[in-house]
Structure formats: C-alpha cells, structure tokens
Design an enzyme around this catalytic site. Structure first.
Site, mmCIF file in Angstrom:
data_model
loop_
_atom_site.group_PDB
_atom_site.id
_atom_site.type_symbol
_atom_site.label_atom_id
_atom_site.label_comp_id
_atom_site.label_asym_id
_atom_site.label_seq_id
_atom_site.Cartn_x
_atom_site.Cartn_y
_atom_site.Cartn_z
ATOM 1 N N HIS A 332 1.004 -1.216 0.065
ATOM 2 C CA HIS A 332 -0.010 -0.035 0.003
ATOM 3 C C HIS A 332 0.875 1.274 -0.037
ATOM 4 O O HIS A 332 0.581 2.103 -0.429
ATOM 5 C CB HIS A 332 -0.839 0.046 1.147
ATOM 6 C CG HIS A 332 -2.024 0.901 1.179
ATOM 7 N ND1 HIS A 332 -2.188 2.277 2.019
ATOM 8 C CD2 HIS A 332 -3.124 0.829 0.380
ATOM 9 C CE1 HIS A 332 -3.139 2.857 1.370
ATOM 10 N NE2 HIS A 332 -3.867 2.169 0.661
ATOM 11 N N CYS A 333 1.926 1.194 0.908
ATOM 12 C CA CYS A 333 2.839 2.440 0.870
ATOM 13 C C CYS A 333 3.382 2.794 -0.589
ATOM 14 O O CYS A 333 3.833 3.858 -0.724
ATOM 15 C CB CYS A 333 4.015 2.220 1.682
ATOM 16 S SG CYS A 333 3.314 1.541 3.244
ATOM 17 N N ILE A 334 3.594 1.774 -1.531
ATOM 18 C CA ILE A 334 4.345 2.164 -2.710
ATOM 19 C C ILE A 334 3.483 2.403 -3.810
ATOM 20 O O ILE A 334 3.851 2.491 -5.115
ATOM 21 C CB ILE A 334 5.487 1.056 -3.176
ATOM 22 C CG1 ILE A 334 4.875 -0.201 -3.539
ATOM 23 C CG2 ILE A 334 6.265 1.002 -1.876
ATOM 24 C CD1 ILE A 334 5.659 -1.113 -3.786
#
Length: 342
Positions: A332-334
């Site tokens: 999700h962070c990338i």
C-alpha cells in the site's frame, strides 16, 4: 465539494515510483537488486487489474525500461524517496461536478524531517503526478502522507495521533484543525482517531504510526485490523488497544461496524528487532487485491481467505513484501490509486 472515494471504488490507474539509489534502496548490489525486483513485482501484479503509471528518476530510466512490462507507462521526473502513497497526491473527486478530478498536495517532509531522509525532490512529485493526470491541485498546509489516512468513501477518515499531531510534522496542530483540513480536502465529516501504530513503525526509519499498516476500511461497515496473536510481541497489546479504540469510536458515532482481525504471520523478529509484517497494507484494485505475502504458507493463505471474503468478487494476488517491509513499508505504501471519473 471534494471527497476521497473509497479505495474499492473504480480506478483509472495506479501510480508508483521506481526505486533509485540511496539510503532506502540499500548499500549493496544485492540489496539494491532486491529492492528493484520487489517494486517491479508489485507493478506487474497491479497491472493485471488496471493500468500502472511509474514515475522514474532520470538516473533509472534505462533500468526501468528493462525491468518493467511495456504496458506500464513511464513518467520521468526527479525523485529521491519513492513511496508513492506518501510523496504523491491524494486523489479526490467532486460528486457535484462530473469528470472533476482533484489532487491534494500535502506538504511532505520525509516523515518528520529525520536526518537520514532525502525528500526535497519527492516533495514536488504530487504536482508532477497531478499535472500528468489532468487533476486540479488542492494545496494544503498540513504535513501529511497518504499512508497516514484511510477513508470509507462516505465521510469517515481513520487517523493516528502520532502522525497528524507529530510535532516534527505539525507542531501547532490539534485534532480540530486536522479534522477541518480533512473535511476541506477529503470531504471527511467524521474522524476516527487511533492513539498509535505498530511498534516497528517508531524505529529510526519508521513513519511514527501510519494507519495503513494497522487498520483499513473494507467497506463503510467493515474494518480490517492487524492482529498480533503472540503475547510476547508488543503489537499484541497494540492490536488490543486499537480494536478498543475503533469499537468505541464507531459506537460514539452510532454506527455498527464489524472489526475483523487479520492474524499476523508467525515470524516475530528479524535482525533489527520486532517485525511489523502486516496484511493490512494491501492495495485494492479493479477486480483484485494485491496482498502482502511473507513466505509463511499457512498465514498467507489464511490472510488471503479473510481478505477475499472482505472484498467479494475480487481476486487476491499475493506478492512477497518482505523486501519492501525491510525498507520501511508495504504494498500500500508504494502505490496510489487514481479514481475513475465519469
């Protein structure tokens, strides 16, 4: 009025940023190759469900073209950090203006301007992405990152005290001011505040408590929660606290919301301490979910089953996220979704 759609709403595409050499990627050839491959694997998994646009630093264009499938659009722009959820814009739409796409340009200071972070170039990426997407830029004076918030698409936002009220980010903010900005930019009418994030996220290279590794909306009446079942891990207590905070907050709002725990993998520690491996940090795509895998066959399968039940009709694809977590985040962070507008 601008409103951020739920992640499960239809996407036009997903945005990512290709790694470049620096402290985040790693200081050996083996480490760097591992990072490049992990980001590439996620991009290819997402591309099975929807278009992917990849921002690439000029120094990495040749490598990106070699490693990425030709269907993935490359957008050249200077980068230092490459966590697109945090450095890129948060996309919003306006229900009263069909076809309107907005892009919230938060202030990005490298998760609180730690000494190790290189973030000045990526602080400008939100506008690059917005221009390429044809989105109207919505300026914000709040230091924030996309990983520090989750919405249900109908007016509720999940936040954490240790991110939005972090004195290294927003020294003069309080809950009321943050909520007012979430209302203006995201259309949030209700804020659910959590006191903290996972333990590892407070280490030197952490975000100080991003919510997208702890809890997420599968739907307005269903929240998925990281559940550490081993009582020796400090996140066992964190999971208990966060569950209580979620249940109390929704009860105060008069809402019946189911909170489903997604058990953590069995690995508890790595060479740097307690791990924060979490299945919550997944990306919902058109017709699919790209889910973090951790090489734990039983735990991965159990998480995939829970997630598939939470998002009916979507196919769950597991991608080994351990190299991403080694660098401070997850799938999700990338990634950052761009919603489809009519």
């Amino acid at each position: 009025m601008w409103r951020m759609p739920a992640e499960s709403a239809p996407h036009e595409r997903t945005w990512m940023a290709f790694p470049r050499e620096g402290v985040t990627l790693g200081d050996t050839v083996v480490a760097r190759e591992e990072g490049y491959r992990a980001w590439t694997d996620v991009a290819h998994a997402v591309a099975r469900f929807e278009p992917v646009s990849m921002v690439v630093d000029p120094t990495e264009i040749a490598r990106a073209r070699r490693m990425l499938d030709s269907s993935i659009e490359i957008v050249e722009a200077p980068l230092d950090e490459f966590w697109m959820r945090d450095v890129g814009p948060t996309f919003v739409t306006d229900p009263d203006r069909p076809g309107a796409l907005g892009a919230v340009d938060w202030i990005f200071n490298g998760w609180g301007a730690p000494d190790w972070a290189e973030w000045q170039k990526s602080a400008l990426i939100a506008r690059v992405v917005a221009e390429h997407a044809g989105a109207e830029v919505i300026d914000s004076l709040l230091v924030a990152e996309g990983g520090g918030l989750h919405v249900d698409g109908v007016g509720t936002v999940l936040l954490t005290d240790t991110v939005q009220l972090d004195p290294r980010r927003n020294p003069h903010a309080d809950r009321a001011r943050v909520e007012a900005e979430m209302a203006r930019t995201l259309g949030a009418t209700d804020a659910v505040w959590l006191s903290r994030g996972l333990t590892r996220d407070y280490d030197e290279f952490g975000t100080n408590g991003h919510v997208d590794i702890v809890a997420t909306f599968a739907s307005p009446d269903h929240v998925l929660l990281h559940e550490q079942r081993d009582a020796t891990h400090p996140d066992h207590e964190v999971s208990r606290i966060v569950r209580g905070e979620l249940e109390a907050a929704f009860a105060a709002l008069g809402r019946s919301v189911t909170v489903t725990g997604v058990p953590a993998p069995t690995t508890l520690r790595d060479d740097h301490g307690w791990v924060d491996w979490s299945y919550i940090n997944h990306l919902v795509t058109n017709d699919g979910v790209v889910l973090c895998g951790f090489g734990d066959e039983a735990a991965d399968a159990r998480a995939a089953e829970i997630v598939a039940d939470a998002y009916p009709g979507r196919r769950v694809v597991l991608v080994d996220a351990r190299p991403i977590f080694d660098r401070g985040g997850g799938i999700h962070c990338i990634t950052q979704q761009q919603p489809r507008v009519s």
